[in-house]
Design an enzyme around this catalytic site. Sequence first.
Site, PDB file in Angstrom:
ATOM      1  N   GLY A   1      13.042 -12.149  38.902  1.00  0.00           N
ATOM      2  CA  GLY A   1      12.689 -11.753  37.543  1.00  0.00           C
ATOM      3  C   GLY A   1      11.973 -10.430  37.370  1.00  0.00           C
ATOM      4  O   GLY A   1      12.071  -9.815  36.315  1.00  0.00           O
TER       5      GLY A   1
ATOM      6  N   GLU B   1       4.734  -9.565  38.919  1.00  0.00           N
ATOM      7  CA  GLU B   1       5.465 -10.740  38.433  1.00  0.00           C
ATOM      8  C   GLU B   1       6.034 -10.462  37.043  1.00  0.00           C
ATOM      9  O   GLU B   1       5.460  -9.691  36.271  1.00  0.00           O
ATOM     10  CB  GLU B   1       4.513 -11.943  38.324  1.00  0.00           C
ATOM     11  CG  GLU B   1       4.620 -12.943  39.460  1.00  0.00           C
ATOM     12  CD  GLU B   1       5.887 -13.796  39.442  1.00  0.00           C
ATOM     13  OE1 GLU B   1       6.928 -13.352  38.922  1.00  0.00           O
ATOM     14  OE2 GLU B   1       5.820 -14.918  39.974  1.00  0.00           O
ATOM     15  N   ASP B   2       7.135 -11.115  36.725  1.00  0.00           N
ATOM     16  CA  ASP B   2       7.674 -11.009  35.369  1.00  0.00           C
ATOM     17  C   ASP B   2       6.853 -11.856  34.404  1.00  0.00           C
ATOM     18  O   ASP B   2       6.487 -11.412  33.324  1.00  0.00           O
ATOM     19  CB  ASP B   2       9.153 -11.422  35.330  1.00  0.00           C
ATOM     20  CG  ASP B   2       9.411 -12.794  35.970  1.00  0.00           C
ATOM     21  OD1 ASP B   2       8.489 -13.359  36.600  1.00  0.00           O
ATOM     22  OD2 ASP B   2      10.545 -13.295  35.846  1.00  0.00           O
TER      23      ASP B   2
ATOM     24  N   ASP C   1       3.593 -18.586  34.133  1.00  0.00           N
ATOM     25  CA  ASP C   1       3.781 -19.711  33.225  1.00  0.00           C
ATOM     26  C   ASP C   1       2.716 -20.766  33.570  1.00  0.00           C
ATOM     27  O   ASP C   1       1.582 -20.683  33.105  1.00  0.00           O
ATOM     28  CB  ASP C   1       5.226 -20.206  33.428  1.00  0.00           C
ATOM     29  CG  ASP C   1       5.633 -21.304  32.473  1.00  0.00           C
ATOM     30  OD1 ASP C   1       5.094 -21.366  31.370  1.00  0.00           O
ATOM     31  OD2 ASP C   1       6.505 -22.112  32.832  1.00  0.00           O
TER      32      ASP C   1
ATOM     33  N   PHE D   1      10.156 -20.556  25.657  1.00  0.00           N
ATOM     34  CA  PHE D   1      11.015 -19.956  26.677  1.00  0.00           C
ATOM     35  C   PHE D   1      11.501 -18.578  26.233  1.00  0.00           C
ATOM     36  O   PHE D   1      11.933 -18.389  25.092  1.00  0.00           O
ATOM     37  CB  PHE D   1      12.208 -20.874  26.955  1.00  0.00           C
ATOM     38  CG  PHE D   1      12.919 -20.525  28.219  1.00  0.00           C
ATOM     39  CD1 PHE D   1      12.411 -20.930  29.450  1.00  0.00           C
ATOM     40  CD2 PHE D   1      14.080 -19.765  28.192  1.00  0.00           C
ATOM     41  CE1 PHE D   1      13.054 -20.581  30.626  1.00  0.00           C
ATOM     42  CE2 PHE D   1      14.726 -19.417  29.365  1.00  0.00           C
ATOM     43  CZ  PHE D   1      14.221 -19.826  30.582  1.00  0.00           C
TER      44      PHE D   1
HETATM   45  P1  IMP Z   1       5.021 -20.598  37.195  1.00  0.00           P
HETATM   46  O1  IMP Z   1       5.032 -20.909  38.667  1.00  0.00           O
HETATM   47  O2  IMP Z   1       5.060 -21.860  36.358  1.00  0.00           O
HETATM   48  O3  IMP Z   1       3.911 -19.674  36.770  1.00  0.00           O
HETATM   49  O4  IMP Z   1       6.407 -19.930  36.861  1.00  0.00           O
HETATM   50  C1  IMP Z   1       6.745 -18.676  37.252  1.00  0.00           C
HETATM   51  C2  IMP Z   1       8.243 -18.464  37.244  1.00  0.00           C
HETATM   52  O5  IMP Z   1       8.944 -19.366  36.366  1.00  0.00           O
HETATM   53  C3  IMP Z   1       8.552 -17.090  36.732  1.00  0.00           C
HETATM   54  O6  IMP Z   1       8.502 -16.124  37.775  1.00  0.00           O
HETATM   55  C4  IMP Z   1       9.932 -17.262  36.146  1.00  0.00           C
HETATM   56  O7  IMP Z   1      10.910 -17.094  37.146  1.00  0.00           O
HETATM   57  C5  IMP Z   1       9.976 -18.692  35.658  1.00  0.00           C
HETATM   58  N1  IMP Z   1       9.697 -18.780  34.193  1.00  0.00           N
HETATM   59  C6  IMP Z   1       8.610 -19.300  33.613  1.00  0.00           C
HETATM   60  N2  IMP Z   1       8.691 -19.223  32.268  1.00  0.00           N
HETATM   61  C7  IMP Z   1       9.860 -18.621  31.988  1.00  0.00           C
HETATM   62  C8  IMP Z   1      10.509 -18.231  30.751  1.00  0.00           C
HETATM   63  O8  IMP Z   1      10.015 -18.430  29.612  1.00  0.00           O
HETATM   64  N3  IMP Z   1      11.715 -17.624  30.886  1.00  0.00           N
HETATM   65  C9  IMP Z   1      12.304 -17.377  32.084  1.00  0.00           C
HETATM   66  N4  IMP Z   1      11.726 -17.715  33.260  1.00  0.00           N
HETATM   67  C10 IMP Z   1      10.522 -18.334  33.212  1.00  0.00           C
END
Ligand code: IMP
Length: 177
Positions: free
Chosen positions: A48, A102-103, A106, A155
């Site tokens: 991402g 990071e993109d 979440d 999302f």
């Molecule tokens: P975390 O581990 O829950 O913080 O999630 C991180 C990863 O989940 C990001 O690097 C994304 O690849 C994916 N992700 C989380 N939310 C979104 C979203 O709204 N759209 C697309 N990818 C997401």
Amino acid sequence: MAPVKLHDKTFDTYLSEEVIQEKIKELAAQINSDYADKKPLFIAILNGSFMFAADLFKHLTVDAEICFIKLASYKGMKSSGNVVTAIGLDQDLFGRDIIIVEDIVDTGKTLHNFLPKLEHQQPASLRIASLLHKPDATEFPLELHYVGFSIPNKFVVGYGLDYDGLGRNLKEIYQLA
Ligand code: IMP
């Protein structure tokens, strides 16, 4: 911008290309100032972050290096938590100033599981730059040093982020309608 349809879902424009690019310039200016006398190593997490990392890097004036890694997580046979391995991380991080790119953060789970691996290598400093942050989705709190936009817990796609493989090519960021 018109809504976009990816697979079965429709997404509305949320952040324009101009707004994203302006914010990235601001983040880069802050990093240039914070790391003026340093040589940071950026670790961009695929897939991402590829667009964000590329645009951010263009605006850096400090001596900086970048590498791209992929994280693979699996359940350890005996451990209760997820084990995260980094594919492509061949640099020596000892004594380096690291900035993770990071993109989106979440729940925070990915970085929460990955940071100890990096800290184990004893970098001089370790910071996180994330284009997007969903504060309301936090399950694993992290200190985020550089955040482009704090967004609602909805999302999003575009500018590197995908919905089931599609949408990464969009120049804007779109939100689920
Ligand atoms: P975390 O581990 O829950 O913080 O999630 C991180 C990863 O989940 C990001 O690097 C994304 O690849 C994916 N992700 C989380 N939310 C979104 C979203 O709204 N759209 C697309 N990818 C997401």
